[in-house]
Design an enzyme around this catalytic site. Structure first.
Site, PDB file in Angstrom:
ATOM      1  N   TYR A 232      -0.075   8.211  14.931  1.00 43.40           N
ATOM      2  CA  TYR A 232       1.137   7.373  14.992  1.00 43.40           C
ATOM      3  C   TYR A 232       2.399   8.165  15.309  1.00 43.40           C
ATOM      4  CZ  TYR A 232      -1.791   4.520  11.782  1.00 43.40           C
ATOM      5  OH  TYR A 232      -2.782   3.822  11.160  1.00 43.40           O
TER       6      TYR A 232
ATOM      7  N   GLY B 299       0.847  -1.190   0.000  1.00 44.39           N
ATOM      8  CA  GLY B 299       0.000   0.000   0.000  1.00 44.39           C
ATOM      9  C   GLY B 299       0.879   1.235   0.000  1.00 44.39           C
TER      10      GLY B 299
ATOM     11  N   CYS C 182      -9.866  21.034  17.864  1.00 43.50           N
ATOM     12  CA  CYS C 182      -9.763  21.221  19.310  1.00 43.50           C
ATOM     13  C   CYS C 182      -9.211  19.978  20.002  1.00 43.50           C
ATOM     14  CB  CYS C 182     -11.114  21.614  19.863  1.00 43.50           C
ATOM     15  SG  CYS C 182     -11.703  23.077  19.027  1.00 43.50           S
ATOM     16  N   GLU C 183      -7.974  19.688  19.707  1.00 43.93           N
ATOM     17  CA  GLU C 183      -7.229  18.588  20.323  1.00 43.93           C
ATOM     18  C   GLU C 183      -5.769  19.033  20.354  1.00 43.93           C
ATOM     19  OE1 GLU C 183      -8.342  15.658  21.418  1.00 43.93           O
ATOM     20  OE2 GLU C 183     -10.338  15.589  20.496  1.00 43.93           O
TER      21      GLU C 183
ATOM     22  N   TYR D 248      -2.518   6.510   3.659  1.00 43.33           N
ATOM     23  CA  TYR D 248      -3.097   6.722   4.989  1.00 43.33           C
ATOM     24  C   TYR D 248      -3.262   8.214   5.279  1.00 43.33           C
ATOM     25  CZ  TYR D 248      -1.662   1.902   4.998  1.00 43.33           C
ATOM     26  OH  TYR D 248      -1.491   0.593   4.633  1.00 43.33           O
TER      27      TYR D 248
HETATM   28  C1  LIG Z   1      -2.546  -2.465   5.728  1.00 42.02           C
HETATM   29  C2  LIG Z   1      -2.295  -3.769   5.122  1.00 42.02           C
HETATM   30  C3  LIG Z   1      -1.417  -3.897   4.042  1.00 42.02           C
HETATM   31  C4  LIG Z   1      -0.640  -2.741   3.466  1.00 42.02           C
HETATM   32  O1  LIG Z   1       0.392  -2.310   4.272  1.00 42.02           O
HETATM   33  P1  LIG Z   1       1.441  -1.207   3.728  1.00 42.02           P
HETATM   34  O2  LIG Z   1       2.314  -0.945   4.876  1.00 42.02           O
HETATM   35  O3  LIG Z   1       0.632  -0.006   3.355  1.00 42.02           O
HETATM   36  O4  LIG Z   1       2.147  -1.784   2.564  1.00 42.02           O
HETATM   37  C5  LIG Z   1      -1.263  -5.150   3.483  1.00 42.02           C
HETATM   38  N1  LIG Z   1      -1.928  -6.227   3.959  1.00 42.02           N
HETATM   39  C6  LIG Z   1      -2.774  -6.136   5.004  1.00 42.02           C
HETATM   40  C7  LIG Z   1      -3.473  -7.347   5.474  1.00 42.02           C
HETATM   41  C8  LIG Z   1      -2.989  -4.911   5.616  1.00 42.02           C
HETATM   42  O5  LIG Z   1      -3.811  -4.837   6.665  1.00 42.02           O
END
Ligand SMILES: *Cc1c(COP(=O)(O)O)cnc(C)c1O
Length: 409
Positions: A314, A273, A341-342, A370
């Site tokens: 995070y 991702g 407001c945090e 994200y």
């Molecule tokens: C979030 C997630 C990903 C992607 O993670 P990245 O760090 O964005 O590459 C892949 N597989 C599962 C099951 C996830 O929950």
């Protein structure tokens, strides 16, 4: 992010000057580089070319349908974690036989959608989930291909809030429980174990945790003499947020994965991702006010933690850069904060930053993953626009949410 750079004093994304974009588009908004997305995806597939894996883009990192469409056209599948993401992936034209479904709490309704849409793989994360899939499949008189997500108890050496592969994490089934369930699996006639999956965490910067996971999986599959269609190795590949981080060189890992796949005669699935979209977007924001505090100045932006949650959630660090550079500096400390407001609605502290004034603009960098997908309506603020740049063209891929609609919904 090669496509984001200064030309003279001004920040450009691809061939467009951000100063010019800001004349037309109201902040805050996300701005993405289409060619960076394409570049990252093709680089990833090239790295693993020998193995020819199915690359299922983790839709939760950025689930904008236009972005899913770009990746789908390049041949990507999708890793989804809800019925909503599954339907978005299909809407984007991603074929159901390239969609895998992960998540610890899939509901009966979501599983029914997955089964009816004939997706490639449901990655079950508990015995109960597999039994529910069997029950639904039996009613529908189908035999369903499932995977089991295992918890290999490997430390991904990443931030504890994005670590998922240790025994203390809720994700996956422990190897012990998996072995014990395997003894009974033949009593469930409507499921077929076709795959094992792992995903040990996110923003992983070294290859050691991956190697370790691979060896845990290899031993297990050999020991149990499993014949699998696929091993799904998840995602988690880190990106260079600060400009100074060392990221993994995936070439060595690619060789290991290739021999793993050949020895076990199984196909490989990846679920990246962040590494595909993370460095493809910036968040543009206007400096609303500047206020002096006791030991620092607060630079109050029009973007808040509801628009971009990672720093609050995070402790993520994202470089904040000016849209137009000047030489003169501010003495002392400044802190970029948002309007929510945090106290955690803040984006970073800098010393000797360049001179900036109210009504000028900054860009928060590397927010493609994200970012928008984690945004919310907190403080009853509409979701902001998302805009895509391709060379010298600009396209809205999500309009800013309408405030009245939000209030009346
Ligand atoms: C979030 C997630 C990903 C992607 O993670 P990245 O760090 O964005 O590459 C892949 N597989 C599962 C099951 C996830 O929950």
């Amino acid at each position: 992010m090669q496509n984001l750079r200064y030309v003279g004093k001004n920040l450009f994304l691809e061939k467009l000057s951000i100063v010019n974009i800001l004349k037309k588009c109201k902040t805050p908004f996300y701005l993405y580089s289409e060619n960076q997305i394409i570049h990252n995806y093709l680089k990833f597939t090239k790295t693993f070319k020998k193995t020819n894996p199915i690359v299922c883009f983790a839709a939760k990192s950025n689930s904008n349908v236009a972005i899913l469409k770009i990746l789908g056209k390049l041949g990507a599948g999708a890793d989804v974690v809800s019925g909503g993401e599954l339907l978005k992936a299909l809407k984007a034209g991603i074929k159901s036989n390239k969609i895998v479904f992960s998540g610890v709490g899939k509901t009966e309704e979501e599983l029914k959608i997955a089964i009816n849409k004939k997706i490639l793989l449901i990655n079950c994360e508990s015995e109960s989930e597999a039994i529910l899939v069997d029950k639904i499949a039996k009613k529908l008189r189908k035999k369903i291909s499932i995977g089991f997500r295992l918890n290999p108890n490997v430390d991904a050496k990443t931030h504890k809030k994005i670590s998922t592969g240790k025994a203390e994490n809720k994700f996956g089934l422990s190897i012990r429980n998996f072995k014990s369930f395997l003894k009974d699996i033949s009593t469930y006639k409507n499921i077929r174990l076709d795959a094992l999956s792992v995903h040990i965490g996110s923003q992983i910067l070294t290859d050691a945790p991956y190697k370790k996971t691979l060896s845990v999986m290899y031993k297990l599959i050999k020991q149990l003499n499993l014949k699998l269609k696929f091993v799904d190795l998840g995602g988690g590949f880190g990106i260079n947020y600060s400009g100074k981080e060392k990221i993994i060189n995936l070439n060595k890992y690619s060789n290991l994965v290739n021999s793993f796949s050949k020895k076990l005669k199984c196909g490989i699935i990846f679920e990246p991702g962040r590494s595909i979209v993370g460095d493809t977007g910036v968040l543009l924001s206007k400096i609303q006010y500047i206020k002096k505090g006791s030991n620092k100045s607060f630079i109050i932006l029009d973007a808040g933690m509801n628009d971009f949650m990672r720093p609050a959630l995070y402790d993520a660090k994202h470089k904040i850069i000016p849209v137009s550079k000047v030489k003169s500096k501010i003495e002392g400390l400044i802190e970029f904060v948002g309007p929510i407001c945090e106290s955690t609605c803040k984006f970073g502290t800098y010393k000797n930053y360049q001179k900036i004034k109210e009504n000028e603009y900054i860009a928060i960098t590397n927010v493609g993953a994200y970012g928008s997908s984690l945004s919310s309506n907190y403080n009853t603020r509409p979701l902001i626009a998302e805009i895509l740049v391709n060379k010298n063209k600009l396209k809205y891929i999500r309009k800013k949410q309408n405030l009245l609609k939000l209030i009346n919904s």
